[in-house]
Design an enzyme around this catalytic site. Sequence first.
Site, PDB file in Angstrom:
ATOM      1  N   ASN A   1       0.877  -1.173   0.000  1.00 19.80           N
ATOM      2  CA  ASN A   1       0.000   0.000   0.000  1.00 19.80           C
ATOM      3  C   ASN A   1       0.909   1.216   0.000  1.00 19.80           C
ATOM      4  OD1 ASN A   1      -1.857   2.011   0.380  1.00 19.80           O
ATOM      5  ND2 ASN A   1      -2.211   1.562   2.545  1.00 19.80           N
ATOM      6  N   TRP A   2       1.050   1.804  -1.165  1.00 24.20           N
ATOM      7  CA  TRP A   2       1.988   2.931  -1.295  1.00 24.20           C
ATOM      8  C   TRP A   2       1.453   4.208  -0.666  1.00 24.20           C
ATOM      9  CZ3 TRP A   2       4.059   2.871  -7.070  1.00 24.20           C
ATOM     10  CH2 TRP A   2       4.785   1.694  -7.274  1.00 24.20           C
ATOM     11  N   LYS A   3       0.166   4.245  -0.379  1.00 25.27           N
ATOM     12  CA  LYS A   3      -0.483   5.465   0.137  1.00 25.27           C
ATOM     13  C   LYS A   3      -0.199   6.617  -0.847  1.00 25.27           C
ATOM     14  CE  LYS A   3       0.332   3.583   4.672  1.00 25.27           C
ATOM     15  NZ  LYS A   3       0.142   3.732   6.091  1.00 25.27           N
TER      16      LYS A   3
ATOM     17  N   GLY B   1       2.363   2.193  10.502  1.00 24.15           N
ATOM     18  CA  GLY B   1       3.309   3.305  10.337  1.00 24.15           C
ATOM     19  C   GLY B   1       4.015   3.698  11.623  1.00 24.15           C
TER      20      GLY B   1
ATOM     21  N   GLY C   1       2.749  -1.204   4.213  1.00 21.65           N
ATOM     22  CA  GLY C   1       2.859   0.218   3.877  1.00 21.65           C
ATOM     23  C   GLY C   1       4.306   0.598   3.592  1.00 21.65           C
ATOM     24  N   GLY C   2       4.954   1.181   4.596  1.00 24.84           N
ATOM     25  CA  GLY C   2       6.301   1.744   4.443  1.00 24.84           C
ATOM     26  C   GLY C   2       7.289   0.838   3.718  1.00 24.84           C
TER      27      GLY C   2
ATOM     28  N   HIS D   1      -9.416   1.283   4.473  1.00 22.49           N
ATOM     29  CA  HIS D   1      -8.162   1.447   5.218  1.00 22.49           C
ATOM     30  C   HIS D   1      -8.413   2.391   6.392  1.00 22.49           C
ATOM     31  CE1 HIS D   1      -4.052   2.578   6.194  1.00 22.49           C
ATOM     32  NE2 HIS D   1      -3.670   1.486   5.560  1.00 22.49           N
TER      33      HIS D   1
ATOM     34  N   GLU E   1      -6.809   4.777   7.501  1.00 23.05           N
ATOM     35  CA  GLU E   1      -6.576   6.197   7.193  1.00 23.05           C
ATOM     36  C   GLU E   1      -7.784   6.790   6.483  1.00 23.05           C
ATOM     37  OE1 GLU E   1      -2.805   5.682   5.216  1.00 23.05           O
ATOM     38  OE2 GLU E   1      -1.935   5.060   7.126  1.00 23.05           O
TER      39      GLU E   1
ATOM     40  N   SER F   1       3.309  -2.347  10.136  1.00 18.72           N
ATOM     41  CA  SER F   1       4.770  -2.401  10.258  1.00 18.72           C
ATOM     42  C   SER F   1       5.351  -3.766   9.881  1.00 18.72           C
ATOM     43  CB  SER F   1       5.209  -1.980  11.670  1.00 18.72           C
ATOM     44  OG  SER F   1       4.751  -0.669  11.949  1.00 18.72           O
TER      45      SER F   1
ATOM     46  N   GLU G   1      -5.583  -4.995  10.354  1.00 17.38           N
ATOM     47  CA  GLU G   1      -4.582  -3.956  10.554  1.00 17.38           C
ATOM     48  C   GLU G   1      -4.844  -3.213  11.866  1.00 17.38           C
ATOM     49  OE1 GLU G   1      -2.533  -2.829   6.714  1.00 17.38           O
ATOM     50  OE2 GLU G   1      -4.125  -1.395   7.040  1.00 17.38           O
TER      51      GLU G   1
HETATM   52  C1  PEP Z   1      -0.678   0.135   5.737  1.00 19.05           C
HETATM   53  O1  PEP Z   1      -0.473   1.126   5.071  1.00 19.05           O
HETATM   54  O2  PEP Z   1      -1.707  -0.505   5.565  1.00 19.05           O
HETATM   55  C2  PEP Z   1       0.339  -0.276   6.703  1.00 19.05           C
HETATM   56  C3  PEP Z   1       0.150  -1.385   7.374  1.00 19.05           C
HETATM   57  O3  PEP Z   1       1.431   0.527   6.852  1.00 19.05           O
HETATM   58  P1  PEP Z   1       2.841   0.152   7.547  1.00 19.05           P
HETATM   59  O4  PEP Z   1       3.256  -1.176   6.985  1.00 19.05           O
HETATM   60  O5  PEP Z   1       3.760   1.254   7.164  1.00 19.05           O
HETATM   61  O6  PEP Z   1       2.601   0.067   9.023  1.00 19.05           O
END
Ligand code: PEP
Length: 251
Positions: A10-12, A173, A234-235, A95, A97, A213, A167
């Site tokens: 998930n590049w956001k 994040g 994500g990251g 999501h 966010e 994460s 999640e």
């Molecule tokens: C996400 O964006 O869904 C996520 C889990 O981010 P991260 O891996 O950075 O915690």
Amino acid sequence: MSRKIIAAGNWKMNKTVNEAVEFVEALKARVSDADSEVVVGVPFVCIPGVKKAAEGSNIKVAAQNMHWEEKGAFTGEVSGPMLAGLGVDYVIIGHSERRQYFAETDETVNKKVHAAFKYGLKPIVCVGESLTQREQGITAELVRYQVKIALLGLADSQVKETVIAYEPIWAIGTGKTATNEQAEEVCAVIRDCVKELYGNDTAEKVRIQYGGSVSAANASELFNMPNIDGGLVGGASLKLDDFEKIAKYNK
Ligand code: PEP
């Protein structure tokens, strides 16, 4: 029952079109022998370039959101037919966010899940608790509630094609990963909930990811837990080396 592990990035709101294309061009060769299903969840504007860059590879493309209506006066929104027309495979729905910053509710998540199927897209539905909710001891109830509403009205065959991403918001994040046991416990609750609602066959087929994460260092242990069928990342999905290692979690 073997379910194919799905490693979805998930590049956001990251990467320009050029950066996205360059990334996927490089990722292609790196993940060509990955055992997992590899998905990149990219910003809308990057979809055409990324689809083209991914041609002939095993990389699938996800959008990060969609509207539930086919078309109309919804300024700034993107519909299912628009995504389907670009050859998008998956769409991330609900999501945290989007729930937090864009007022998504369980009801709009459910509408979007139905719309995704209507237009031939596979939904990756996100659920998960905040730190306060975990401390209040309501994680299992909350997640069951979110899953139940997200899937409301779907046929068994559609639930089998749905990916559910657990999640925990406190792990997104933040660098704080849920332990393997914490992640497994809630993913098992989700599978159990699907079993109650749709029966054992469907529950055994639905894929449940963990997200929060996920990194090159922890993916293998997480993805090898019995009820965890991959990760929403994500990251770490923005970095070639890390995402390659996550996609090849067992190598
Ligand atoms: C996400 O964006 O869904 C996520 C889990 O981010 P991260 O891996 O950075 O915690």
